[in-house]
Design a protein around this motif. Structure first.
Motif, PDB file in Angstrom:
ATOM      1  N   SER A 167     -63.808  37.518  49.145  1.00 18.28           N
ATOM      2  CA  SER A 167     -62.583  36.828  49.592  1.00 18.28           C
ATOM      3  C   SER A 167     -61.658  37.780  50.326  1.00 18.28           C
ATOM      4  O   SER A 167     -61.668  38.986  50.041  1.00 18.28           O
ATOM      5  N   PRO A 168     -60.794  37.231  51.199  1.00 16.01           N
ATOM      6  CA  PRO A 168     -59.777  38.093  51.819  1.00 16.01           C
ATOM      7  C   PRO A 168     -58.888  38.701  50.728  1.00 16.01           C
ATOM      8  O   PRO A 168     -58.643  38.072  49.695  1.00 16.01           O
ATOM      9  N   LEU A 169     -58.419  39.914  50.958  1.00 18.43           N
ATOM     10  CA  LEU A 169     -57.595  40.598  49.937  1.00 18.43           C
ATOM     11  C   LEU A 169     -56.113  40.340  50.203  1.00 18.43           C
ATOM     12  O   LEU A 169     -55.720  40.034  51.330  1.00 18.43           O
ATOM     13  N   ASN A 170     -55.324  40.520  49.143  1.00 19.66           N
ATOM     14  CA  ASN A 170     -53.883  40.264  49.242  1.00 19.66           C
ATOM     15  C   ASN A 170     -53.167  41.533  49.735  1.00 19.66           C
ATOM     16  O   ASN A 170     -52.669  42.336  48.940  1.00 19.66           O
ATOM     17  N   TRP A 171     -53.112  41.684  51.063  1.00 17.12           N
ATOM     18  CA  TRP A 171     -52.560  42.920  51.623  1.00 17.12           C
ATOM     19  C   TRP A 171     -51.055  43.035  51.422  1.00 17.12           C
ATOM     20  O   TRP A 171     -50.502  44.131  51.444  1.00 17.12           O
ATOM     21  N   GLN A 172     -50.410  41.895  51.200  1.00 16.97           N
ATOM     22  CA  GLN A 172     -48.970  41.970  50.935  1.00 16.97           C
ATOM     23  C   GLN A 172     -48.729  42.742  49.632  1.00 16.97           C
ATOM     24  O   GLN A 172     -47.845  43.584  49.537  1.00 16.97           O
ATOM     25  N   GLU A 173     -49.580  42.440  48.642  1.00 14.41           N
ATOM     26  CA  GLU A 173     -49.452  43.161  47.359  1.00 14.41           C
ATOM     27  C   GLU A 173     -49.661  44.666  47.585  1.00 14.41           C
ATOM     28  O   GLU A 173     -48.901  45.492  47.092  1.00 14.41           O
TER      29      GLU A 173
END
Ligand code: FAQ
Length: 312
Positions: free
Chosen positions: A260-266
């Protein structure tokens, strides 16, 4: 020699696979990039002792305690080799440490997450050291001699760390339902943060192109992340642990596991100081530095006395 010619010769040396040593000429940017990366790496090893260090007194048996103690000491040693490697580039260790303590230096995002249970210690060894090995086996072949040699030695020790971590999780996964649940919970919490350790996607990585041109990095962040996933999925299956991503599927065409795409905001929040444990980690490092003041003063006094004795 003319600067353009020097740069050309330097790049030819890099291209032909030669290793650059401290006294050889190097462009300023090459030196700066190495200081940035090696110091961040050293800080990561030192701050990385904290999540596991908290569990030394709570290890479930003498054998586990001895292995964890040895591991945490190894991480301290890695930090020291790396500060020494950075010093060969003309920077002083205490400046780097000051940058860490005043919060202007980066260290790996992963160490800003809490280690909540004993299973977290297993997962840190399996995932975090596993990811570090994937990244650092590549860095052991980088173009700067002292950094390459430090990584070679570090990787040997990280292999033991990874094995002991995997063995902790394999044991819990075969244990009581409660132990299995604890292992699965730790895996669920650490999986995505571990994938982010490799850094942002290549398309958003400002440093990768320059680092790869000079063979400081031999591979991009995405390729290494994928390699880690490809190695870890079968390891998880072998011990009946589920990775917390329903989109992990083997892609016959690419020969890799999709994810899955990763949560780059985190990720960006964590590296800008807003992760779950950033404040706690810096506070602990500052306290340790303060507590060690007398040792630094004593060793400076001893060194000066030796110098005076040698002159006499
Ligand atoms: N955390 O342009 P890129 C370990 C920053 S050791 C924090 O892609 P680059 C052992 C990056 O610095 C783990 N910041 O950067 C252990 C840059 O910021 P800047 C540490 C990160 O350098 C195990 C910006 O984002 N390993 O675990 C992270 O090409 C268990 C843009 O990124 C190393 O340090 C991150 N995860 O690639 C210890 C290895 N990712 O400086 C205890 C050496 C990116 O421009 C227990 N370093 N950033 O302001 C590297 O291989 C690289 O520096 C990367 C990042 C791959 C970390």
């Amino acid at each position: 020699m003319d600067e353009v010619l020097r740069l050309k010769e330097f790049e030819e040396r890099i291209e032909s696979g030669q290793v650059i040593e401290p006294k050889q000429w190097m462009p300023d940017r090459y030196r700066k990039q190495l200081i940035r990366m090696i110091s961040q790496h050293a800080h990561s090893e030192i701050v990385g002792m904290l999540p596991e260090g908290n569990w030394i007194t709570r290890a479930p048996s003498l054998r586990r305690k001895m292995a964890l103690l040895a591991k945490v000491q190894d991480e301290a040693g890695h930090g020291l080799y790396l500060y020494s490697a950075a010093e060969t580039l003309g920077v002083e260790r205490h400046h780097l440490i000051d940058q860490l303590l005043c919060g202007t230096a980066k260290y790996s995002s992963i160490f800003n997450y809490p280690a909540l249970s004993w299973a977290d210690i297993g997962v840190i060894g399996w995932f975090v050291d596993g990811a570090a090995i994937v990244n650092q086996t590549m860095l052991a072949k980088c173009s700067y001699g002292p950094y390459a040699r430090a990584n070679l030695r570090i990787c040997k020790e990280e292999s033991f760390h990874k094995k002991q971590g995997y063995e902790i999780i394999a044991t819990l996964a075969e244990g009581t339902p409660k132990q299995k649940e604890m292992a699965q919970d730790a895996v669920n919490r650490w999986w995505f943060p571990t994938l982010m350790m490799f850094g942002p996607p290549d398309s958003d990585s400002p440093n990768s192109a320059e680092l790869m041109k000079w063979r400081i990095k031999l591979k991009g962040n995405d390729e290494l992340r994928q390699r880690f996933i490809d190695l870890t999925v079968p390891q998880a299956k072998a011990i009946n642990i589920k990775l917390p991503d329903p989109q992990i599927v083997f892609n016959e065409q690419t020969g890799h596991w999709d994810y899955s795409p990763l949560n780059w905001q985190e990720f960006y929040e964590v590296i800008s100081g807003k992760g779950p444990c950033n404040k706690e980690r810096l506070k602990a490092r500052k306290q340790a530095h303060e507590n060690g003041r007398w040792v630094r003063l004593a060793s400076e006094a001893y060194a000066s006395k030796k110098q005076i004795d040698n002159l006499a």
